[in-house]
Design a protein around this motif. Sequence first.
Motif, short mmCIF file in Angstrom:
data_model
loop_
_atom_site.label_atom_id
_atom_site.label_comp_id
_atom_site.label_asym_id
_atom_site.label_seq_id
_atom_site.Cartn_x
_atom_site.Cartn_y
_atom_site.Cartn_z
N ILE A 195 0.83 -1.21 0.00
CA ILE A 195 0.00 0.00 0.00
C ILE A 195 0.87 1.26 0.00
O ILE A 195 0.57 2.23 -0.69
CB ILE A 195 -0.96 -0.02 1.21
N LYS A 196 1.96 1.18 0.75
CA LYS A 196 2.89 2.31 0.72
C LYS A 196 3.35 2.58 -0.71
O LYS A 196 3.40 3.72 -1.17
CB LYS A 196 4.10 1.99 1.60
N ASN A 197 3.68 1.51 -1.41
CA ASN A 197 4.17 1.67 -2.79
C ASN A 197 3.08 2.19 -3.72
O ASN A 197 3.33 3.00 -4.60
CB ASN A 197 4.71 0.33 -3.29
N ILE A 198 1.88 1.70 -3.50
CA ILE A 198 0.75 2.20 -4.30
C ILE A 198 0.58 3.70 -4.09
O ILE A 198 0.42 4.47 -5.03
CB ILE A 198 -0.57 1.46 -3.91
N THR A 205 -1.79 10.25 -0.27
CA THR A 205 -1.31 10.00 1.10
C THR A 205 -2.39 9.42 2.00
O THR A 205 -2.14 9.21 3.18
CB THR A 205 -0.79 11.30 1.74
N THR A 206 -3.57 9.22 1.45
CA THR A 206 -4.62 8.64 2.30
C THR A 206 -5.41 7.60 1.51
O THR A 206 -5.48 7.64 0.29
CB THR A 206 -5.61 9.70 2.81
N LYS A 207 -6.00 6.74 2.28
CA LYS A 207 -6.85 5.70 1.71
C LYS A 207 -8.00 6.33 0.92
O LYS A 207 -8.33 5.89 -0.18
CB LYS A 207 -7.42 4.87 2.87
N ALA A 208 -8.57 7.35 1.50
CA ALA A 208 -9.69 8.04 0.85
C ALA A 208 -9.30 8.54 -0.53
O ALA A 208 -10.05 8.37 -1.50
CB ALA A 208 -10.15 9.20 1.73
#
Lengths: 224, 224
Positions: A195-198, A205-208
Amino acid sequence: MIKTNDKDNFPVNIWLVEDNSSYRKSLASVINSTPGMISSNTFSTCERALKAMETEPFPDVILLDIGLPGMSGIKAIQKFKSYSYDIHIVILTIYDDNDSVFNALCEGASGYLLKDSTQDKIVDSIKEVLAGGAPLNMHIAQKVLQLFAKLNSKKVDYELTEREKEILQHLVSGLTKQQIADKLFLSFHTVNTHIKNIYKKLQVTTKAAVISKAYKENLFRPKE
Amino acid sequence: MIKTNDKDNFPVNIWLVEDNSSYRKSLASVINSTPGMISSNTFSTCERALKAMETEPFPDVILLDIGLPGMSGIKAIQKFKSYSYDIHIVILTIYDDNDSVFNALCEGASGYLLKDSTQDKIVDSIKEVLAGGAPLNMHIAQKVLQLFAKLNSKKVDYELTEREKEILQHLVSGLTKQQIADKLFLSFHTVNTHIKNIYKKLQVTTKAAVISKAYKENLFRPKE
DNA sequence: AAGGAAATCGCATGTTCGTGGTATTTTTCA
DNA sequence: TGAAAAATACCACGAACATGCGATTTCCTT
């Protein structure tokens, strides 16, 4: 199957909803002088037309002005349609405002005509609607197609790996990191790293923001 | 701005990609006998046409058969368009298969005609495309609208208040609670409470799920 | 005038996220 | 075969989130 009134003994019943009385009257007279068509009711506002839906027989086609005072034509479309899905609504408008077009078509309008169309053209359009067609002004048809193409264009390639795409899928569908880890038989930490790489690749910088971006830019293919 | 060739001294350059040679030839002769139009190249496969894009001057319009052997017309659309976005592609097809229609239009086709259209109609369609229109067969136009309406139908009403809708907007666009509070001149706690209520109404428990649901079900109106 | 819905604000607590690291094991491909 | 890319795994800490509670004010409708 599309229902046509061609073979019925009853003439096609057409309502007009238009606040300009002279335009309304001239339209009505054109329709009433067309064999097989009757303009049984005309209205100056959506409210009155909707009231008439309670007492009068349903029309086959409604020619609906979009720029009405009071309730907008766009809101009215759903309401007319809620009485019977078979009622065809053809929008009449002076100018081809993008948003109005888009919204009206989304609400289920069967066609979209500019008011500067000839009256013959409008009568033809009614016939076209009844035959299962969708009369669209030339330029409006193009806008519809442009919107269509835009909805499905994949603009950017963020060079996500297969694993990353897979995790993005789950992320977008609303799973937490831990849930993704469980589903893919990975450790939480691995998912975290992916997820960091994505995030780096998509520059968020956020899931949203990831989810928002994924939807906006069609980064995944919906499976349903 | 839409570029038209009307005023140019050069005739409109039209390519045909169609595997039925007799149909191809008759189309070509019709076009070449139309003032202002030239069918400079005709091809039996997409592959050959794409090869010609490397060496020949770009066409203004391509009449493209969808049901070709080898590379499908649909895949070819993107490739043609990648040379120049100004190339208009009009699809020719025998039958109005739903999926083909949808896919072709998503890829950026400017129009969609059935092959049983008269040759005059096809010539007219070329003119329409050049004038910024989108020639669509009557029934296809309706299918496009139906898809349109389906894509944007709001199925459920979660009875969000105006304030809640507003906050949902910002939530979906990727702001944090604190950022939303700042933007609306509210306290963090107020925003927090609203979001709690939104979660209850939408029956979700995470930000990610809200955003996902909002996009899937079109809970907000795009502003552009 | 009263009741209710909506909007506002507050606190406390545990959970999840975002991000800085580091490191080993495949896989891929030139 | 050897280097690069991808996938895997771990830790720690501050920030943001989810959710339980309670409370006041404002606005609308009857």
